[in-house]
Design a protein around this motif. Structure first.
Motif, PDB file in Angstrom:
ATOM      1  N   ARG A 174       0.812  -1.211   0.000  1.00 20.06           N
ATOM      2  CA  ARG A 174       0.000   0.000   0.000  1.00 20.06           C
ATOM      3  C   ARG A 174       0.851   1.270   0.000  1.00 20.06           C
ATOM      4  O   ARG A 174       0.548   2.241  -0.681  1.00 20.06           O
ATOM      5  CB  ARG A 174      -0.886  -0.009   1.245  1.00 20.06           C
ATOM      6  N   TYR A 175       1.929   1.247   0.786  1.00 19.97           N
ATOM      7  CA  TYR A 175       2.740   2.463   0.924  1.00 19.97           C
ATOM      8  C   TYR A 175       3.960   2.478   0.002  1.00 19.97           C
ATOM      9  O   TYR A 175       4.926   3.179   0.268  1.00 19.97           O
ATOM     10  CB  TYR A 175       3.136   2.672   2.388  1.00 19.97           C
ATOM     11  N   LEU A 229      -1.370  -1.874  12.610  1.00 20.64           N
ATOM     12  CA  LEU A 229      -0.110  -2.073  13.333  1.00 20.64           C
ATOM     13  C   LEU A 229      -0.320  -2.257  14.835  1.00 20.64           C
ATOM     14  O   LEU A 229       0.491  -2.927  15.483  1.00 20.64           O
ATOM     15  CB  LEU A 229       0.851  -0.905  13.063  1.00 20.64           C
ATOM     16  N   THR A 249       0.354  10.292   4.534  1.00 21.58           N
ATOM     17  CA  THR A 249      -0.010   9.104   3.761  1.00 21.58           C
ATOM     18  C   THR A 249      -1.507   8.794   3.824  1.00 21.58           C
ATOM     19  O   THR A 249      -1.954   7.785   3.325  1.00 21.58           O
ATOM     20  CB  THR A 249       0.757   7.863   4.252  1.00 21.58           C
TER      21      THR A 249
HETATM   22  P1  ADP Z   1      -3.357   1.954   8.182  1.00 21.11           P
HETATM   23  O1  ADP Z   1      -4.688   1.287   8.141  1.00 21.11           O
HETATM   24  O2  ADP Z   1      -3.444   3.447   8.125  1.00 21.11           O
HETATM   25  O3  ADP Z   1      -2.381   1.383   7.204  1.00 21.11           O
HETATM   26  P2  ADP Z   1      -1.583   0.851  10.236  1.00 21.11           P
HETATM   27  O4  ADP Z   1      -1.775   0.757  11.708  1.00 21.11           O
HETATM   28  O5  ADP Z   1      -1.379  -0.427   9.503  1.00 21.11           O
HETATM   29  O6  ADP Z   1      -2.849   1.629   9.671  1.00 21.11           O
HETATM   30  O7  ADP Z   1      -0.360   1.812   9.943  1.00 21.11           O
HETATM   31  C1  ADP Z   1      -0.291   3.067  10.622  1.00 21.11           C
HETATM   32  C2  ADP Z   1       0.451   4.085   9.770  1.00 21.11           C
HETATM   33  O8  ADP Z   1       1.824   3.713   9.638  1.00 21.11           O
HETATM   34  C3  ADP Z   1      -0.070   4.181   8.340  1.00 21.11           C
HETATM   35  O9  ADP Z   1      -1.157   5.066   8.240  1.00 21.11           O
HETATM   36  C4  ADP Z   1       1.157   4.671   7.588  1.00 21.11           C
HETATM   37  O10 ADP Z   1       1.225   6.075   7.672  1.00 21.11           O
HETATM   38  C5  ADP Z   1       2.326   4.085   8.366  1.00 21.11           C
HETATM   39  N1  ADP Z   1       2.891   2.877   7.713  1.00 21.11           N
HETATM   40  C6  ADP Z   1       2.625   1.581   8.006  1.00 21.11           C
HETATM   41  N2  ADP Z   1       3.337   0.728   7.235  1.00 21.11           N
HETATM   42  C7  ADP Z   1       4.082   1.505   6.414  1.00 21.11           C
HETATM   43  C8  ADP Z   1       5.048   1.234   5.377  1.00 21.11           C
HETATM   44  N3  ADP Z   1       5.381  -0.017   5.020  1.00 21.11           N
HETATM   45  N4  ADP Z   1       5.621   2.301   4.759  1.00 21.11           N
HETATM   46  C9  ADP Z   1       5.301   3.566   5.115  1.00 21.11           C
HETATM   47  N5  ADP Z   1       4.408   3.889   6.073  1.00 21.11           N
HETATM   48  C10 ADP Z   1       3.804   2.878   6.722  1.00 21.11           C
END
Ligand code: ADP
Length: 253
Positions: free
Chosen positions: A150-151, A210, A198
């Motif tokens: 996704r990112y 997370l 993001t």
């Molecule tokens: P979300 O549903 O927003 O993805 P998460 O708890 O999985 O929620 O992640 C929290 C935040 O951490 C995300 O909104 C993003 O900004 C950042 N993030 C998570 N994984 C990545 C990644 N692989 N690369 C960059 N940013 C990340």
């Protein structure tokens, strides 16, 4: 002794109360946004039905999308509640870590292909075993691989690896994505926390993934580390027990 204990109890109770309040405030806030959108679209649909059927169809699809978001939020909150309460029915056993991770990789193949992302998982060591709950481990892998895809921008790369290091079995996800600023690194594990920049990329993200991952890993007796460079990419490394320890003892049923 008793006095100290009483003071300790009271401050603990106060802490729990503030955690509870903050949680309710967060949940209300997160639910309000899609609800307000649904209400607004529903009102507009009523007006548009006769004069502008195409617009009405568009509003209906927006309503549907917001309902899906609500559904994801509720599902995520229930999953997080289970992971935090320790009520998760963990059934730990010795499993092949690469086998579980491969299942998660398969889930994200189509998403990666649609973004032209090179999703690599060929070098995983199939002999590495972890003493974990399979479902919980799959949830962890799905969340981390899903985030990496996704990112990461179109045309980027995500590399998934599994390797053993004595008592520790590693599951590592590397991406060439947007990266995370140093001051955000600790916050991304907080429930509902999403990095401002993001939010657009994330589209339907809930900010719960997370925190669910962190709680599950703790329940399995593991650990998670993140390294990231903004604009370059991120590495999420999960350490899991290779053999039966004393951690995953909440086995039930
Ligand atoms: P979300 O549903 O927003 O993805 P998460 O708890 O999985 O929620 O992640 C929290 C935040 O951490 C995300 O909104 C993003 O900004 C950042 N993030 C998570 N994984 C990545 C990644 N692989 N690369 C960059 N940013 C990340």
């Amino acid at each position: 002794g008793n006095l100290l204990l009483a003071i300790h109890d009271e401050s603990e109770a106060r802490r729990l109360e503030s955690v509870r309040r903050e949680f309710i405030a967060n949940v209300s806030h997160e639910l309000k946004t899609p609800l307000a959108a649904i209400k607004g679209y529903a009102e507009t649909v009523e007006l548009a039905l006769e004069d502008d059927p195409d617009a009405a169809v568009h509003f209906m699809s927006q309503i549907r999308e917001q309902c899906l978001r609500l559904e994801r939020l509720v599902a995520g909150m229930m999953q997080l509640a289970r992971a935090q309460s320790g009520q998760q029915n963990l059934r730990c056993a010795s499993i092949s870590l690469a086998e579980v991770v491969t299942e998660a990789v398969k889930t994200y193949r189509p998403v990666a292909a649609a973004k032209n992302i090179d999703l690599q998982a060929a070098k995983m060591d199939p002999t590495v075993r972890a003493f974990v709950d399979r479902e919980a481990t799959l949830t962890i892998a799905n969340n981390l691989i899903g985030n990496a895809v996704r990112y990461t921008h179109d045309g980027g790369r995500v590399v998934v690896d599994v390797r053993g290091e004595g008592p520790v079995s590693w599951f590592v996800v590397d991406d060439t994505g947007v990266g995370i600023e140093p001051e955000e690194l600790n916050r991304i594990f907080e429930r509902f926390y999403r990095v401002e920049k993001t939010r657009e990329v994330a589209g339907g993200g809930t900010g719960l993934g997370l925190s669910i991952v962190k709680n599950l890993i703790a329940a399995l007796g593991g650990d998670i580390r993140v390294e990231s460079r903004p604009g370059v990419g991120s590495r999420f490394a999960v350490a899991l027990p290779a053999e039966q320890g004393y951690r995953c003892e909440t086995q039930r049923g």
